[in-house]
Design an enzyme around this catalytic site. Structure first.
Site, PDB file in Angstrom:
ATOM      1  N   LEU A 159       0.832  -1.199   0.000  1.00 23.02           N
ATOM      2  CA  LEU A 159       0.000   0.000   0.000  1.00 23.02           C
ATOM      3  C   LEU A 159       0.866   1.248   0.000  1.00 23.02           C
ATOM      4  O   LEU A 159       0.558   2.241  -0.656  1.00 23.02           O
ATOM      5  CB  LEU A 159      -0.898   0.023   1.248  1.00 23.02           C
ATOM      6  CG  LEU A 159      -2.069  -0.956   1.296  1.00 23.02           C
ATOM      7  CD1 LEU A 159      -2.735  -0.889   2.676  1.00 23.02           C
ATOM      8  CD2 LEU A 159      -3.087  -0.633   0.210  1.00 23.02           C
ATOM      9  N   SER A 209      11.131   4.444   4.286  1.00 22.23           N
ATOM     10  CA  SER A 209      12.509   4.028   4.539  1.00 22.23           C
ATOM     11  C   SER A 209      12.611   3.076   5.721  1.00 22.23           C
ATOM     12  O   SER A 209      13.567   2.313   5.835  1.00 22.23           O
ATOM     13  CB  SER A 209      13.383   5.260   4.795  1.00 22.23           C
ATOM     14  OG  SER A 209      12.847   6.025   5.857  1.00 22.23           O
ATOM     15  N   ASP A 246       1.336  14.805  15.387  1.00 16.89           N
ATOM     16  CA  ASP A 246       1.367  15.190  13.968  1.00 16.89           C
ATOM     17  C   ASP A 246      -0.016  14.979  13.334  1.00 16.89           C
ATOM     18  O   ASP A 246      -0.174  14.160  12.428  1.00 16.89           O
ATOM     19  CB  ASP A 246       2.425  14.361  13.236  1.00 16.89           C
ATOM     20  CG  ASP A 246       2.801  14.967  11.884  1.00 16.89           C
ATOM     21  OD1 ASP A 246       2.483  16.150  11.659  1.00 16.89           O
ATOM     22  OD2 ASP A 246       3.407  14.259  11.062  1.00 16.89           O
TER      23      ASP A 246
END
Length: 559
Positions: A135, A139, A292
């Site tokens: 999907l 990294s 976030d």
């Protein structure tokens, strides 16, 4: 096995990173820091090719591209730095927020090697179905859609094999570079680079452990278990570990897909308000928040429900820090520049001598925003201005507060994207008001009184014991008074070099004067030995003079 300082592998990596920085036009930084000399002295040769078009781009863009080329550790470092609004200017913050993991997808068979070793069987035996096509690929991990044998649709997040070793090696190198920079450059030392790298190391190690992310999701889910409009994906613990995370698949509209959001018939004003209330509740009431909350980490479901995903980065506030934040905002409302300055200096662990200059700056800042209607205040702009004042005074914030500032900015941006009339200040005001009232609630005052009384009793009862220990140490001659003068070794070293140069300068002057006097004799024939001595002394004085000039120039470059 830890890499020894200056080992060949570490130097090769340093050379690789240096070459990338040079390619993007940061060669002067390497020369200023002396890193190019370190590499070249080790026998490595930097590839000093022309940066070409890269050098024409603005510095923030070049920094982002360089970090992307450096690999996963530095991409994550850039993402952490994008939260440090107290250290970097807004143009760098905005560019670093664009950092993404542009990496090719790892073949599924190669990806699952470590996970299968941990499971003790092929991963396809765990799931009824798992897609080989990813999907998404980053990294650190890849995500694949799957179905459990019990029928639930899930998303499987699998850590890339060998990534921990790569990151740990880079962290060792970063730690040494930060230590070197702090010792050599006073301006950098004030920013506490070693503390920043420690914070980064803790953050990335947490992100590498997918079980921690699962626990974070459940902590936030528990906070909203009575609110059907806010959700988080269910974690399937039978298959979740450090290297693999299995969560429920969310069949909703991602907040980052504006076209789908507009076509979905959602009440975007209601969603903006619910999202803001949810994150503010996490901050001011739970003190454990999603750090976030940008549109890519939120899904919208029918009924204007929200589901938060990706809990790799969370923030946590102590009660004291939360109360200080409320005091700061209250001080701005009450035009108490002295109180605001005191809190900022406490946060930055700064010298009180900076108080007067900063207080004047804060006073002007408060005058500018005081009296402005709530619906006209831009909280993101206010945050940038406040932290700009801190940057100008070389003040750095604790990491928990930088994450909070980052979350505020992300939340404000998401709210305005959904509702152009979104007013973050008006939404936050009830939370701040409740916190101010709550601090003087009877149960809160009673608890503080009990805690204070207990600490007082402990101090009084422990005083005789502490005095006895102090007297015993004095009687045994083990009592020592230590005075730690900050950076004294650095200044003593500079003083020593200055004395050495002064001594050589005096000797050089004596050689010049002596050889000049001898060479000025005329008339009688000068003995050969004496003339050789005069010429040799003159040449030595010239060489010493050149050495002094070069040494002073080199010393000036290091400051």
């Amino acid at each position: 096995m830890p890499v020894a300082p200056g080992s060949p592998s570490e130097l090769r990596r340093l050379t690789e990173l240096s070459s990338i920085l040079i390619r993007y036009g940061f060669g002067d930084f390497l020369r200023y820091a002396g890193i190019d000399q370190i590499v070249e002295k080790a026998g490595e040769i930097l590839h000093r090719k022309s940066p070409g078009e890269a050098e024409d781009a603005p510095a923030p863009v070049r920094m982002r591209k360089a970090l992307e080329d450096m690999g996963p550790t530095f991409i994550k470092l850039g993402q952490i730095l994008s939260t440090r609004v107290d250290l970097l200017s807004p143009d760098f913050i905005l560019e670093l927020e664009k950092l993404r993991d542009h990496v090719p997808t790892l073949p599924f068979e190669d990806l699952v090697v470590e996970v299968e070793a941990e499971l003790g069987r092929p991963i396809r035996e765990v799931f009824e179905r798992i897609d080989s096509v990813a999907l998404a690929a980053g990294s650190i991990a890849q995500t694949h859609r799957a179905r459990l044998k019990t029928g639930e649709e899930v998303v499987v997040k699998i850590r890339r094999p060998g990534i921990r070793g790569v990151i740990d090696a880079d962290l060792r190198l970063l730690t040494r570079i930060a230590r070197f920079a702090a010792r050599r450059f006073e301006d950098i030392a004030r920013l506490h680079p070693e503390a920043i790298i420690r914070e980064f190391a803790n953050s990335i190690h947490t992100e590498l452990d997918f079980a921690i992310e699962g626990r974070n999701a459940e902590t936030i889910a528990k906070s909203f278990e009575d609110d059907p409009t806010i959700g988080t994906p269910k974690v399937f613990w039978d298959w979740t570990s450090e290297k693999m995370n299995v969560q429920a698949f969310i069949d909703g509209v991602p907040g980052s897909d504006r076209a789908a959001v507009d076509a979905g018939g959602f009440d975007q004003k209601a969603i903006a308000l619910r999202g803001a209330n949810a994150v503010l509740k996490m901050m001011f009431e739970d003190r454990f928040f999603h750090a976030d909350p940008h549109p890519g980490n939120v899904f919208y479901l029918p009924g204007n429900r929200l589901v938060f995903i990706d809990f790799g980065m969370v923030g946590q506030l102590s009660r004291q820090r939360r109360d200080e934040m409320v005091d700061l905002l209250h001080g701005m409302v009450e035009r108490r520049a002295d109180r605001v300055t005191e809190i900022l200096l406490t946060w930055a662990d700064a010298d009180e001598r900076q108080n007067l200059a900063l207080e004047s700056r804060i006073d002007a800042f408060i005058d500018r925003v005081h009296g402005v209607a709530l619906d006209r205040l831009d909280i993101a702009s206010l945050t940038r201005d406040l932290f700009s004042a801190m940057r100008d005074h070389d003040l750095a914030l604790p990491s928990d507060l930088t994450l909070m500032a980052k979350a505020f900015a992300s939340l404000d941006g998401m709210g305005r994207q959904l509702d152009p009339e979104f007013d973050m200040v008006a939404v936050a005001e009830p939370f701040l008001h409740r916190q101010m009232l709550g601090r003087y609630a009877p149960d809160r005052l009673a608890r503080k009184a009990r805690e204070g009384a207990a600490e007082g009793v402990e101090l009084i009862t422990g005083l005789p014991r502490d005095l006895r220990k102090l007297l015993q140490m004095a009687q045994r001659g083990r009592l020592r008074l230590g005075v730690d003068v900050v950076q004294m070794e650095h200044y003593l070293d500079r003083f020593d070099r200055s004395i050495t140069r002064l001594t050589i300068a005096i000797v050089t002057a004596a050689l010049i004067m002596g050889s000049s006097i001898v060479m000025s004799f005329s008339g009688a024939k000068m003995p050969i030995g004496l003339s050789v001595f005069a010429v040799t002394g003159f040449l030595a004085s010239v060489l010493s003079g050149f050495w002094l000039i070069y040494s002073s120039w080199r010393s000036g470059g290091r400051r």
